[in-house]
Design an enzyme around this catalytic site. Structure first.
Site, PDB file in Angstrom:
ATOM      1  NE  ARG A 116      -5.641   0.582  -3.080  1.00 42.79           N
ATOM      2  CZ  ARG A 116      -5.141   1.383  -2.130  1.00 42.79           C
ATOM      3  NH1 ARG A 116      -5.735   2.531  -1.850  1.00 42.79           N
ATOM      4  NH2 ARG A 116      -4.072   1.025  -1.457  1.00 42.79           N
ATOM      5  CG  HIS A 171      -3.160  -2.881   1.920  1.00 39.92           C
ATOM      6  ND1 HIS A 171      -2.554  -2.911   0.676  1.00 39.92           N
ATOM      7  CD2 HIS A 171      -3.131  -1.573   2.310  1.00 39.92           C
ATOM      8  CE1 HIS A 171      -2.191  -1.687   0.347  1.00 39.92           C
ATOM      9  NE2 HIS A 171      -2.518  -0.856   1.322  1.00 39.92           N
ATOM     10  CD  GLN A 214       0.655  -0.101   4.537  1.00 38.84           C
ATOM     11  OE1 GLN A 214       0.225   0.619   3.650  1.00 38.84           O
ATOM     12  NE2 GLN A 214       1.663   0.262   5.319  1.00 38.84           N
ATOM     13  CG  ASP A 257      -6.311   1.068   8.465  1.00 36.73           C
ATOM     14  OD1 ASP A 257      -6.202   2.207   7.977  1.00 36.73           O
ATOM     15  OD2 ASP A 257      -6.772   0.096   7.825  1.00 36.73           O
ATOM     16  CB  CYS A 260      -1.534   1.450   6.499  1.00 38.91           C
ATOM     17  SG  CYS A 260      -3.269   1.727   6.886  1.00 38.91           S
ATOM     18  NE  ARG A 289       2.633   0.081   0.550  1.00 36.79           N
ATOM     19  CZ  ARG A 289       1.399   0.416   0.163  1.00 36.79           C
ATOM     20  NH1 ARG A 289       0.707   1.275   0.863  1.00 36.79           N
ATOM     21  NH2 ARG A 289       0.830  -0.142  -0.894  1.00 36.79           N
TER      22      ARG A 289
HETATM   23  N1  NVA Z   1      -8.311  -0.101   5.716  1.00 41.09           N
HETATM   24  C1  NVA Z   1      -8.089   1.026   4.824  1.00 41.09           C
HETATM   25  C2  NVA Z   1      -6.685   1.026   4.359  1.00 41.09           C
HETATM   26  C3  NVA Z   1      -6.328   2.190   3.476  1.00 41.09           C
HETATM   27  C4  NVA Z   1      -4.907   2.136   3.003  1.00 41.09           C
HETATM   28  C5  NVA Z   1      -9.066   0.960   3.681  1.00 41.09           C
HETATM   29  O1  NVA Z   1      -9.299  -0.137   3.155  1.00 41.09           O
HETATM   30  O2  NVA Z   1      -9.620   1.990   3.297  1.00 41.09           O
HETATM   31  N1   CP Z   2      -1.565   2.831   2.767  1.00 45.40           N
HETATM   32  C1   CP Z   2      -2.086   2.912   1.533  1.00 45.40           C
HETATM   33  O1   CP Z   2      -2.353   1.906   0.867  1.00 45.40           O
HETATM   34  O2   CP Z   2      -2.289   4.187   1.119  1.00 45.40           O
HETATM   35  P1   CP Z   2      -3.056   4.620  -0.201  1.00 45.40           P
HETATM   36  O3   CP Z   2      -4.513   4.293   0.010  1.00 45.40           O
HETATM   37  O4   CP Z   2      -2.812   6.108  -0.295  1.00 45.40           O
HETATM   38  O5   CP Z   2      -2.503   3.869  -1.360  1.00 45.40           O
END
Ligand code: NVA
Ligand code: CP
Length: 307
Positions: free
Chosen positions: A102, A129, A132, A224, A264, A292
């Site tokens: 990540r 992502h 997800q 989101d 999400c 998930r």
């Molecule tokens: N768009 C958000 C998704 C978090 C799961 C982010 O990248 O922070």
């Molecule tokens: N939806 C998601 O990816 O959540 P986290 O950021 O908690 O992993």
């Protein structure tokens, strides 16, 4: 799922329609407890951004498969002291069987894939992502029997989640409407073009500024956060611009009567979604979060293959 053995998942577009369909079926099978598939492999989680769901669901999925997990939090590795990706990746590849990353840049994820010599999974980048979206499609399939022909409307920022939804839903024959404020919040035009290519003449892909038009008769309302990780400084200035895209009872009333609401998570109640809708009868957020784990378990098992 022999087709995925040893492969990376850096983008939803790394899968073809058959592979995505099979992966969702495998996830449903694992969820129902039909398969007792085990492995003794080791997964590394290298997350340079916060995570609850992805971290825990990957860990539990791997434990349930009989494997093990190492949390490679950059603050306790040499990553935080500037060891280059090219070096870290080659070393990790000598120890681990599979790596979930990540991070911010898609190019950094691609470097881990290029240099590690082991399968790498995108656990979220600024661009996509994919994990997800596997869970989202599984949830939609559970609710409606299948994804094809349904319409998903996404409200808010044209971000990583919107991008992976565009690709994944288009591949599954779903219509996608993305309702966003004008530039620079629109989804990446290259991803929209790719989604249109995947949709062909089977589904319609629309980007609009009109949230009400996007909600009209839809089957799935999805939102989101308005400011993603790394955009915290912009959060306040975005609120008034994004307010018309809030998923609330008024927007939901325009959708099909059996429409479902997805997010999400994590969510900001009162910003992109109201508490009323989150906790309401049409919300499927908790099933979505649970999925998930099932979807990623299928993904891990497919990539790792049998011992
Ligand atoms: N768009 C958000 C998704 C978090 C799961 C982010 O990248 O922070
Ligand atoms: N939806 C998601 O990816 O959540 P986290 O950021 O908690 O992993």
């Amino acid at each position: 799922m022999a087709a995925l053995k040893g492969r990376h998942l850096l983008s939803v577009a790394d899968l073809n329609v058959q592979e995505l369909t099979d992966l969702l079926a495998f996830a449903a099978q694992l969820k129902s407890g039909e398969t007792s598939w085990t492995c003794r492999k080791i997964l590394g989680l290298l997350f340079t951004k916060a995570s609850t769901r992805t971290r825990v669901s990957f860990t539990v999925a791997m434990y349930q498969l009989g494997g093990q997990v190492i949390d490679l939090n950059p603050s306790v590795t040499q990553v935080s002291r500037g060891e280059p990706v090219t070096d870290t990746a080659r070393v990790l590849g000598r120890y681990l069987d599979i790596l979930a990353v990540r991070t911010f840049k898609q190019s950094e994820l691609e470097d881990y894939a290029k240099y590690s010599g082991i399968p790498v999974i995108n656990a979220l980048t600024d661009l996509e992502h994919p994990c997800q979206i596997l869970a989202d499609l599984l949830t939609i399939q559970e609710c409606f029997g299948s994804c094809a022909g349904k319409t998903l409307s996404y409200f808010g920022d044209g971000n990583n989640v919107a991008h992976s939804l565009l690709l994944g839903c288009a591949m599954m024959g779903m219509n996608v409407r993305v309702a966003v404020p004008s530039e620079p919040y629109e989804p990446d035009p290259e991803i929209v073009a790719k989604a249109k290519e995947f949709a062909g003449d089977k589904a319609e892909i629309t980007v609009t500024y009109d949230s009400k038009a996007a909600a009209e008769g839809t089957d799935v309302l999805y939102t989101d956060v308005w400011a993603s990780m790394g955009q915290e400084m912009e959060a306040r200035e975005r609120i008034p611009l994004f307010k018309p895209y809030q998923v609330n009872q008024e927007l939901l009333s325009l959708a099909h009567s059996d429409a479902i609401v997805l997010h999400c998570l994590p969510a900001h109640r009162g910003e992109e979604i109201t508490g009323e809708v989150m906790e309401g009868a049409q919300s499927r957020l908790w099933d979505q979060a649970e999925n998930r784990m099932h979807a990623q378990k299928a993904l891990l098992a497919s990539i790792l293959g049998k011992d």
